[in-house]
Motif scaffolding. Structure first.
Motif, PDB file in Angstrom:
ATOM      1  N   LYS A   1      -2.172  -0.924  -2.163  1.00 10.08           N
ATOM      2  CA  LYS A   1      -3.079  -0.649  -3.379  1.00 10.08           C
ATOM      3  C   LYS A   1      -4.487  -1.311  -3.298  1.00 10.08           C
ATOM      4  N   GLU A   2      -4.320  -2.395  -2.700  1.00 13.66           N
ATOM      5  CA  GLU A   2      -5.652  -2.955  -2.517  1.00 13.66           C
ATOM      6  C   GLU A   2      -6.736  -2.152  -1.817  1.00 13.66           C
ATOM      7  N   ASN A   3      -6.261  -1.409  -0.876  1.00  9.04           N
ATOM      8  CA  ASN A   3      -7.158  -0.433   0.033  1.00  9.04           C
ATOM      9  C   ASN A   3      -7.474   0.863  -0.770  1.00  9.04           C
ATOM     10  N   ALA A   4      -6.626   1.173  -1.732  1.00  6.32           N
ATOM     11  CA  ALA A   4      -6.865   2.192  -2.579  1.00  6.32           C
ATOM     12  C   ALA A   4      -8.042   2.074  -3.449  1.00  6.32           C
ATOM     13  N   ARG A   5      -8.312   0.578  -3.922  1.00  6.91           N
ATOM     14  CA  ARG A   5      -9.484   0.201  -4.662  1.00  6.91           C
ATOM     15  C   ARG A   5     -10.489   0.497  -4.042  1.00  6.91           C
ATOM     16  N   ARG A   6     -10.446   0.302  -2.675  1.00  9.24           N
ATOM     17  CA  ARG A   6     -11.545   0.355  -1.733  1.00  9.24           C
ATOM     18  C   ARG A   6     -12.227   1.637  -1.672  1.00  9.24           C
TER      19      ARG A   6
ATOM     20  N   PRO B   1     -12.983  -1.243  -8.867  1.00  5.20           N
ATOM     21  CA  PRO B   1     -11.910  -0.591  -9.835  1.00  5.20           C
ATOM     22  C   PRO B   1     -10.712  -1.221  -9.590  1.00  5.20           C
ATOM     23  N   ASP B   2      -9.948  -1.531 -10.737  1.00 12.47           N
ATOM     24  CA  ASP B   2      -8.529  -2.117 -10.618  1.00 12.47           C
ATOM     25  C   ASP B   2      -7.533  -1.028 -10.043  1.00 12.47           C
ATOM     26  N   PHE B   3      -6.470  -1.638  -9.602  1.00  8.01           N
ATOM     27  CA  PHE B   3      -5.413  -0.311  -8.992  1.00  8.01           C
ATOM     28  C   PHE B   3      -4.977   0.374 -10.164  1.00  8.01           C
ATOM     29  N   ILE B   4      -4.932   0.000 -11.447  1.00  2.00           N
ATOM     30  CA  ILE B   4      -4.352   0.685 -12.585  1.00  2.00           C
ATOM     31  C   ILE B   4      -5.268   1.831 -13.026  1.00  2.00           C
TER      32      ILE B   4
ATOM     33  N   VAL C   1      -7.592   3.073 -10.763  1.00  2.00           N
ATOM     34  CA  VAL C   1      -7.408   4.280  -9.588  1.00  2.00           C
ATOM     35  C   VAL C   1      -6.185   4.782  -9.749  1.00  2.00           C
ATOM     36  N   ARG C   2      -5.136   4.539 -10.103  1.00  2.00           N
ATOM     37  CA  ARG C   2      -3.785   5.279 -10.041  1.00  2.00           C
ATOM     38  C   ARG C   2      -3.957   6.203 -11.312  1.00  2.00           C
ATOM     39  N   ASP C   3      -4.560   5.868 -12.496  1.00  5.74           N
ATOM     40  CA  ASP C   3      -4.923   6.883 -13.525  1.00  5.74           C
ATOM     41  C   ASP C   3      -5.500   7.852 -12.945  1.00  5.74           C
ATOM     42  N   ALA C   4      -6.617   7.507 -12.318  1.00 11.09           N
ATOM     43  CA  ALA C   4      -7.584   8.688 -11.757  1.00 11.09           C
ATOM     44  C   ALA C   4      -6.767   9.661 -10.956  1.00 11.09           C
ATOM     45  N   ILE C   5      -6.110   9.055 -10.041  1.00 11.40           N
ATOM     46  CA  ILE C   5      -5.373   9.913  -9.048  1.00 11.40           C
ATOM     47  C   ILE C   5      -4.535  10.877  -9.892  1.00 11.40           C
ATOM     48  N   ARG C   6      -3.826  10.302 -10.766  1.00 13.90           N
ATOM     49  CA  ARG C   6      -2.980  11.068 -11.482  1.00 13.90           C
ATOM     50  C   ARG C   6      -3.497  12.183 -12.233  1.00 13.90           C
ATOM     51  N   LYS C   7      -4.615  11.978 -12.918  1.00  9.91           N
ATOM     52  CA  LYS C   7      -5.318  12.990 -13.678  1.00  9.91           C
ATOM     53  C   LYS C   7      -5.817  13.913 -12.981  1.00  9.91           C
ATOM     54  N   GLU C   8      -6.261  13.772 -11.596  1.00  7.11           N
ATOM     55  CA  GLU C   8      -6.887  14.783 -10.575  1.00  7.11           C
ATOM     56  C   GLU C   8      -5.790  15.491 -10.013  1.00  7.11           C
ATOM     57  N   CYS C   9      -4.660  14.727  -9.803  1.00  8.59           N
ATOM     58  CA  CYS C   9      -3.592  15.455  -9.013  1.00  8.59           C
ATOM     59  C   CYS C   9      -2.176  15.622  -9.636  1.00  8.59           C
TER      60      CYS C   9
END
Ligand code: SF4
Length: 358
Positions: free
Chosen positions: A201-206, A339-342, A344-352
């Motif tokens: 998760k920490e790296n997804a934020r990066r 960005p916090d992980f949540i 990032v995760r929401d943005a990923i879900r929206k895109e894919c």
């Protein structure tokens, strides 16, 4: 290599399954060349000499960073896992790469350490089939640890590999693998998991801001995202060293047009800014200088005791240098942060829409 000895290429991550798979085939008298894929997100090429000695294998590093980042830019067809790990597309990409090396080197077949049912996303039986099909390695990919549960490939049918000496492992347990390692006299067992930064998760934020805010991010950008503290304010991107080795790494990663920030009179972090959206305004530069100075305890102490700003040298790589005055502060005009992980995760879900759990 004896010209009559068949050659197999093994995908080698450094994990136990990849070691066992390569050894199972090598122990049948087949020459095995291990391919260790490297990108900004995974790969430990510095360990190759140690692995070769420890596991009796022949290993080479193959950099697939550019292809990998192209896949991320276009977004993985099979979606991301729990974090930012596109496991199915990652494996397909590796298979394709290995397949092209197989043809180039006139090798007979590929080896991978996948085990049926071991991972929910990428090692379900149907997904293994998708990887084999889309990786274009049908009939040339041997999975020695689960081979007896799968259809024989050409090398098995032709008698190049003795199918009876291959295995029928399945599921998530590691007991069978550990027993096999013991039988093979493998003393150093790698710890399971880990090794892929995209799954953290920490790296997804990066990585997510790099992937989504830069117009055309490359491997060097994701390498920069791996270093030190990361700060974003819109399209302004700043990396700060946390220690001397981060500072050295930042210097190494500097490219033309980047800006390096250094405190003039105190030890402290090196700051590297990559102004991909055009030159920074002086206010942004001053703001970044104040933030950087706030990570130097000596600069903070000096500024507090003397009631004066500290000096920060700003050098554009391949261009001009300037000195700015900065009052050390983490509460600057710009909202520097990640960005916090949540988010990032929401943005990923929206895109894919197609996301899986791994
Ligand atoms: S964990 Fe990382 S390296 Fe492993 S398959 Fe998934 S994306 Fe690829």
């Amino acid at each position: 290599m004896n010209k009559h000895t068949p050659l197999a290429l093994a995908l080698f991550s450094g994990g136990l399954d990849s070691i066992l798979a390569a050894r199972l085939v090598q122990d049948q008298g087949i020459t095995v060349r291990c391919l260790h894929f490297v990108s900004p997100f995974f790969g430990k090429p510095q360990l190759i000499p140690h692995w070769e000695k420890c596991y009796g294998l022949n290993i080479e590093a193959i950099d697939i960073g550019d292809d990998y980042i192209r896949m991320l830019r276009q977004r993985p067809e099979h979606g991301f896992g729990k974090v930012m790990n596109p496991c199915v597309d990652c494996k397909i990409l590796m298979m394709r790469h290995a397949g092209s090396l197989l043809r180039e080197r006139n090798a007979s077949f590929l080896i991978s350490g996948e085990v049926v049912g071991q991972r929910p996303m990428s090692q379900r039986r149907d997904t293994l089939n998708v990887i084999r099909r889309d990786g274009d390695v049908r009939d040339i990919l041997l999975r020695p640890l689960s081979a007896r549960l799968l259809e024989p490939i050409a090398a098995e049918r032709d008698g190049l590999v003795d199918r009876n000496r291959l295995l029928d492992f399945s599921g998530r347990g590691r007991r069978s693998q550990l027993e096999l390692a013991e039988q093979m006299g493998i003393a150093e067992i790698p710890t399971p998991g880990g090794g892929c930064r995209l799954a953290e998760k920490e790296n997804a934020r990066r990585y997510w801001p790099v992937l989504t805010r830069l117009p055309n991010p490359g491997a060097h950008d994701f390498e920069l995202a791996n270093v030190g503290r990361q700060f974003w304010a819109g399209t302004s991107w700043l990396a700060l060293g946390r220690n001397a080795s981060d500072n050295q790494e930042l210097e190494r990663l500097t490219r033309p047009g980047d800006m390096l920030f250094r405190l003039c009179d105190f030890t402290g972090p090196l700051g590297l800014a990559r102004p991909f959206a055009g030159p920074w305004d002086i206010q942004v530069v001053q703001d970044a200088a104040a933030l950087i100075a706030s990570y130097s305890p000596k600069a903070v102490q000096h500024a507090t005791e003397q009631g004066k700003p500290v000096s920060v040298r700003v050098e554009i790589c391949g261009g001009e240098k300037t000195i700015v005055d900065a009052v050390p502060s983490r509460r600057t005009g710009l909202p520097w942060g990640m960005p916090d992980f949540i988010e990032v995760r929401d943005a990923i879900r929206k895109e894919c829409l197609a996301t899986f759990a791994e």
